[in-house]
Design an enzyme around this catalytic site. Structure first.
Site, short mmCIF file in Angstrom:
data_model
loop_
_atom_site.label_atom_id
_atom_site.label_comp_id
_atom_site.label_asym_id
_atom_site.label_seq_id
_atom_site.Cartn_x
_atom_site.Cartn_y
_atom_site.Cartn_z
N ARG A 15 0.81 -1.22 0.00
CA ARG A 15 0.00 0.00 0.00
C ARG A 15 0.84 1.27 0.00
NH1 ARG A 15 -2.47 -3.78 3.33
NH2 ARG A 15 -1.45 -2.79 5.11
N GLU B 254 3.52 -6.24 14.60
CA GLU B 254 2.56 -6.43 15.68
C GLU B 254 1.86 -7.78 15.67
OE1 GLU B 254 0.67 -3.61 12.63
OE2 GLU B 254 2.63 -3.96 13.48
#
Length: 176
Positions: A61, A98
């Site tokens: 992205r 994460e």
């Protein structure tokens, strides 16, 4: 268009990619030409007078926002990709994120010693991906001038990870 309208274009997807994660999805911006243009214009406004030699977009992205900025500034676009996606000699760096781990690469030939490179991703969370991107750029003898993200999650302390580099975001979320 303003930041409030941009916020409305960001989709919130609970429990993605795993339970407990609230995913901020920029595809709502991409399907809204006014919102996408707002992002690009804000980036151009911020970096038009900056002394940067190239823009690096982080897969995938980050490419979407880095490419039009590089084109508008008339400077090279560097692709930072997942391991195994680039055909030439590469620098690589593995890192934790994460919800897992990853390795990214960049073509050695795309990084020039002494360059100042702006690194762009769609969202900045823990800073792990961007810290790895910085490592790649430094392996080539260049330096990161700034990190930029459309969305920032400052509650995940990315500024601490990316310090002393400047981190700029258009919109921040504090753990809704």
């Amino acid at each position: 268009m303003d930041l409030e309208a941009l916020d409305k274009a960001v989709r919130r997807v609970p429990d993605f990619p795993k339970p407990g994660i609230l995913f901020y999805d920029i595809t709502g911006i991409l399907v809204n030409p006014e919102a996408f243009n707002f992002c690009i214009e804000k980036m151009v406004e911020k970096y038009k007078d900056a002394k940067i030699d190239a823009v690096a977009g982080v897969e995938s992205r980050g490419f979407i926002f880095a490419a039009p900025l590089a084109q508008k500034l008339g400077i090279p676009l560097i692709l930072i990709r997942k391991k195994g996606k680039l055909p030439g000699d590469t620098y690589e760096c593995s890192y934790s994120l994460e919800y897992g781990s990853a390795t990214i690469e960049v073509h050695k030939s795309d990084i020039k010693k002494g360059q100042k490179i702006l690194v762009i991703d769609d969202l900045i969370a823990t800073g792990g991906t961007l810290a790895a991107a910085k490592n790649l750029i430094e392996q080539g003898g260049a330096e990161v001038s700034d990190f930029f993200g459309i969305i920032g999650l400052p509650f995940l302390n990315y500024k601490k990870v990316l310090s002393p580099s400047t981190v700029t975001t258009l919109i921040n979320y504090d753990g809704e």
